[in-house]
Design an enzyme around this catalytic site. Structure first.
Site, mmCIF file in Angstrom:
data_model
loop_
_atom_site.group_PDB
_atom_site.id
_atom_site.type_symbol
_atom_site.label_atom_id
_atom_site.label_comp_id
_atom_site.label_asym_id
_atom_site.label_seq_id
_atom_site.Cartn_x
_atom_site.Cartn_y
_atom_site.Cartn_z
ATOM 1 N N HIS A 105 -2.550 -12.524 -2.223
ATOM 2 C CA HIS A 105 -4.221 -13.485 -1.521
ATOM 3 C C HIS A 105 -4.123 -13.900 -0.891
ATOM 4 C CE1 HIS A 105 -7.089 -9.442 -3.029
ATOM 5 N NE2 HIS A 105 -5.822 -9.123 -2.234
ATOM 6 N N HIS B 187 0.435 -1.206 -0.009
ATOM 7 C CA HIS B 187 0.606 -0.231 -0.349
ATOM 8 C C HIS B 187 1.130 1.609 -0.069
ATOM 9 C CE1 HIS B 187 -4.664 -1.579 0.861
ATOM 10 N NE2 HIS B 187 -3.524 -2.621 0.719
#
Length: 301
Positions: free
Chosen positions: A227, A101
């Site tokens: 993920h 991020h």
């Protein structure tokens, strides 16, 4: 020597500033009187002021410690990864998310965002973006390392934490080098919210976000494979559950589950997500997009 109004000398200073930027926070502060210069020089314990061509340049040292033992920092990060009281027993997945991020705001067209922001997520409004919910836990955990090695910039620390986490969870060895410079609250860029992926949206959104960073469809699929690590939390994203049964192991299980498991819409009061027949595993709408979009699916397979 002072060269008043010499444009060529001004250009030289601009080039010098660009070369020093990886090590110093530099800004032009404009014309300055000799009295003001003396005042600033008296306060130069945290920086310095130089005057060239009648132009004052303020050199604020944000990160210039070349003596950081990065091998020791790596070891310190490894030492704080495991914690039985955190999720699945490891801070590894959330360290990867923090590093991602911090980098995922990059725009290839404007060359803004990304690691060049200097860990701007430390400050609002970026720290309060919905996409960054829960990352305060990762930042707080890494303060343990920052206190041990204050010479490392936050930007380097977050990036290295992601690298160490991937390697410690069984992933590949990732080439890494230091040099990222921290911003201050005053110099933090004013990034707009919405630069990171939205888990409620589909293919066009994924491409808008990742193409902006310069990625291809194949790379979008590969990055989605992260993920395989971690899980969602209702207190952070609103979603819940892990993607795989081994959320602290770097593997291709995410793609195996995505292709071979059976996914149906989860019936609950939260946001739209998918679940497997056991209800233990989940997928998000962008995950399912990788199956329904032919250009993405061929890379999943």
């Amino acid at each position: 020597r002072r060269v008043h109004g010499d444009p060529s000398f001004h250009c030289v200073m601009l080039r010098l500033a660009q070369r020093l930027r990886p090590f110093l926070q530099i800004r032009q502060v404009g014309l300055i009187s000799s009295a003001a210069l003396r005042h600033r020089m008296l306060r130069a314990g945290v920086g310095a002021v130089a005057v060239f061509g009648g132009i004052a340049w303020n050199f604020d040292v944000i990160h210039a410690d070349a003596k950081v033992d990065y091998s020791a920092v790596r070891k310190a990060i490894q030492d704080i990864l495991d914690d039985e009281n955190h999720d699945d027993g490891s801070f590894g997945p959330i360290f990867v998310r923090l590093a991602w991020h911090a980098a995922g705001t990059y725009d290839k067209h404007t060359h803004t965002g990304g690691p060049g922001t200097g860990a701007s997520m430390r400050f609002k409004p970026e720290s309060a973006w919905g996409a960054n919910n829960g990352l305060d836990q990762a930042r707080a955990r890494l303060e343990l390392v920052k206190k041990q090695y204050p010479g490392i910039s936050y930007a380097d620390l977050w990036s290295l934490a992601g690298v160490v986490a991937v390697e410690s969870m069984g992933g590949p060895v990732i080439p890494w080098r230091p040099g990222r410079v921290d911003c201050t609250e005053q110099t933090a860029p004013k990034l707009r919210d919405g630069l990171l992926p939205d888990a409620t949206k589909g293919a066009s959104h994924l491409r808008d976000i990742f193409y902006r960073m310069g990625f291809t469809d194949q790379e979008i699929v590969a990055l989605s494979g992260a993920h395989t690590l971690g899980r969602c939390h209702t207190t952070s994203s609103g979603f819940t559950g892990p993607w795989t049964n081994a959320p602290t192991t770097f593997s291709n299980l995410y793609f195996v589950e995505l292709l071979n498991n059976t996914w149906t819409s989860k019936k609950w009061s939260g946001p739209h997500q998918f679940e497997d027949p056991t209800g233990a595993l989940m997928m998000l709408p962008p995950d399912m997009t990788l199956l329904s979009d032919p250009a993405f699916r061929k890379y999943v397979e």
